[in-house]
Design a protein around this motif. Structure first.
Motif: not given
Length: 71
Positions: A41-43, A7-9, A48-51
């Motif tokens: 379950k996991r993140i 996921i990249v914001v 350094g990124r919104r990802a």
């Protein structure tokens, strides 16, 4: 089934900081609920990124989509 997502914001540059803080707070609360419900379950955050990379559990793509759009 387990799903791995990247996921990249991308945030518009002209959004006020207050709006970003409000969205971040609500997404964090929803993420915590997804962990409690056994869906997230996991993140793994990307420094350094919104990802992030994350592992989600859902019985179908439709369920996964519904969970993600509820954020």
């Amino acid at each position: 089934m387990l799903f791995m997502l990247k996921i990249v914001v991308h945030v518009p540059g002209d959004w006020p900081k207050e709006k970003l803080a409000e969205i971040n707070k609500s997404e964090t609360a929803r993420s915590v609920q997804c962990v409690r419900d056994g869906k997230l379950k996991r993140i793994y955050r990307i420094v350094g990124r919104r990802a992030n990379f994350s592992i989600w559990e859902a019985s179908s793509l439709e369920e996964l989509h519904a969970t993600l759009t509820s954020m």
